[in-house]
Design a protein around this motif. Structure first.
Motif, short mmCIF file in Angstrom:
data_model
loop_
_atom_site.label_atom_id
_atom_site.label_comp_id
_atom_site.label_asym_id
_atom_site.label_seq_id
_atom_site.Cartn_x
_atom_site.Cartn_y
_atom_site.Cartn_z
N UNK A 133 17.61 -14.82 -7.43
CA UNK A 133 17.30 -13.46 -7.54
C UNK A 133 17.74 -12.82 -6.46
N UNK A 134 16.83 -11.60 -6.35
CA UNK A 134 17.18 -10.71 -4.91
C UNK A 134 15.95 -10.18 -4.39
N UNK A 135 15.98 -10.11 -3.10
CA UNK A 135 14.85 -9.38 -2.59
C UNK A 135 15.40 -8.31 -1.31
N UNK A 136 15.01 -7.17 -1.32
CA UNK A 136 15.49 -6.19 -0.56
C UNK A 136 14.35 -5.44 0.04
N UNK A 137 14.59 -5.11 1.31
CA UNK A 137 13.65 -4.11 1.92
C UNK A 137 14.24 -3.25 2.55
N UNK A 138 13.82 -2.03 2.50
CA UNK A 138 14.33 -0.57 3.04
C UNK A 138 13.24 0.43 3.41
N UNK A 139 13.52 1.60 4.00
CA UNK A 139 12.33 2.44 4.34
C UNK A 139 12.80 3.88 3.76
N UNK A 140 11.53 4.67 3.81
CA UNK A 140 11.84 5.93 3.57
C UNK A 140 10.94 6.94 4.37
N UNK A 141 11.28 7.87 4.81
CA UNK A 141 10.64 8.96 5.81
C UNK A 141 10.10 9.99 4.75
N UNK A 142 9.07 10.39 4.70
CA UNK A 142 8.27 11.38 4.01
C UNK A 142 7.34 12.43 4.68
N UNK A 143 7.79 13.52 5.55
CA UNK A 143 7.24 14.06 6.62
C UNK A 143 6.84 13.40 7.84
N UNK A 144 5.52 13.24 7.83
CA UNK A 144 4.90 12.34 9.17
C UNK A 144 4.74 10.82 8.65
N UNK A 145 5.00 10.33 7.34
CA UNK A 145 4.77 9.05 6.83
C UNK A 145 5.99 8.35 6.82
N UNK A 146 6.14 7.17 7.04
CA UNK A 146 6.84 6.25 7.10
C UNK A 146 6.58 5.17 6.03
N UNK A 147 7.53 4.93 4.98
CA UNK A 147 7.27 3.72 3.78
C UNK A 147 8.19 2.58 3.98
#
Length: 128
Positions: A45-59
């Motif tokens: 399968x596949x595993x991925x990791x990424x991020x997203x900025x939403x205002x002052x929060x980072x996911x």
């Protein structure tokens, strides 16, 4: 190496210049445990990791195409966002790593949100 031997591909979609202000050691332990779980439960399968900025929060997202978590495990993981949640509510089949992840996320002031479908995979979001 383990992922490769299982026919699983890992995609790091986080640019190397991204910086997050938090306890580096605790975040490293959290990510290591979550990625280790993804590798353990994903074959061919596949595993991925990424991020997203939403205002002052980072996911930070860790997504896999593995076997998926059971609904009771997802509910238990998401209980960290409940101020009345108690570690005593731990399901019998929760691994030590996942218990530690929940406690460390609380320690760095973060939250966790899990979405999973049995047989199709799991997405874990760490919100900082």
């Amino acid at each position: 190496g383990i992922a490769n031997s299982q026919g699983t591909t890992i995609h790091n979609l986080i640019h190397k210049e991204v910086q997050i202000e938090t306890n580096e050691q605790l975040l490293s332990v959290i990510l290591h445990n979550l990625i280790d779980n993804s590798v353990k439960f994903t074959n061919v399968g596949e595993i991925s990791f990424c991020f997203q900025v939403n205002g002052d929060k980072i996911s930070i997202f860790i997504k896999d195409t593995g076997i998926g978590m059971k609904p009771y495990q997802v509910l238990w993981c998401n209980k960290i966002n409940d101020p009345f949640a108690d570690l005593n509510d731990t399901p019998l089949h929760a691994g030590l790593g996942l218990i530690m992840v929940k406690e460390l996320i609380k320690a760095i002031g973060g939250k966790i949100y899990v979405v999973a479908t049995l047989g199709r995979g799991t997405t874990v979001e760490i919100i900082l």
